[in-house]
Design a protein around this motif. Structure first.
Motif, PDB file in Angstrom:
ATOM      1  N   ASP A   3       0.815  -1.209   0.000  1.00 18.64           N
ATOM      2  CA  ASP A   3       0.000   0.000   0.000  1.00 18.64           C
ATOM      3  C   ASP A   3       0.848   1.257   0.000  1.00 18.64           C
ATOM      4  OD1 ASP A   3      -2.602  -1.174   0.260  1.00 18.64           O
ATOM      5  OD2 ASP A   3      -2.174  -1.563   2.362  1.00 18.64           O
ATOM      6  N   GLY A  43      -8.395   2.328   1.563  1.00 20.76           N
ATOM      7  CA  GLY A  43      -8.812   2.552   2.940  1.00 20.76           C
ATOM      8  C   GLY A  43      -8.834   4.020   3.317  1.00 20.76           C
ATOM      9  N   ARG A  61     -10.328  -0.651   5.738  1.00 21.64           N
ATOM     10  CA  ARG A  61      -9.866  -1.004   4.388  1.00 21.64           C
ATOM     11  C   ARG A  61     -10.863  -1.925   3.705  1.00 21.64           C
ATOM     12  NH1 ARG A  61      -4.612  -1.651   2.776  1.00 21.64           N
ATOM     13  NH2 ARG A  61      -5.068  -3.766   2.196  1.00 21.64           N
ATOM     14  N   GLU A  63     -10.831  -4.710   0.714  1.00 21.42           N
ATOM     15  CA  GLU A  63      -9.939  -5.509  -0.120  1.00 21.42           C
ATOM     16  C   GLU A  63     -10.766  -6.341  -1.081  1.00 21.42           C
ATOM     17  OE1 GLU A  63      -7.298  -7.834   2.250  1.00 21.42           O
ATOM     18  OE2 GLU A  63      -6.326  -6.076   3.122  1.00 21.42           O
TER      19      GLU A  63
END
Length: 86
Positions: A3, A43, A61, A63
């Motif tokens: 990230d 996020g 977050r 995903e």
């Protein structure tokens, strides 16, 4: 996960956070329907500096998973942690 995290100062000691990146999901099922998927993640959250070197932060977050075995498109993760600067 890989990230990039971006910090946006709001007031003294308080930052808003955003993150964007890639996530790799591996699912091993006893039935033999193993899956490996690469997806995206994003996020938002906040960080508060307790001292010049110690901060507490929270992040939500999403995903992307796309795991066909369970019919899942993705999942939300909630994190709470401490950050220390050396």
């Amino acid at each position: 996960n890989a990230d990039a995290v971006f910090y946006f100062p709001v007031v003294d000691r308080l930052d808003l956070l955003t993150s964007a990146g890639l996530t790799y999901n591996k699912l091993d099922v006893k039935s033999g329907k193993d899956e490996n998927k690469l997806g995206w993640a994003a996020g938002v959250g906040a960080q508060y500096a307790l001292t010049d070197k110690l901060a507490v932060r929270s992040l939500v977050r999403y995903e992307e998973a796309n795991l066909d075995t369970f019919g899942s498109d993705g999942a939300y993760k909630y994190t709470l942690g401490l950050s220390h600067k050396f």
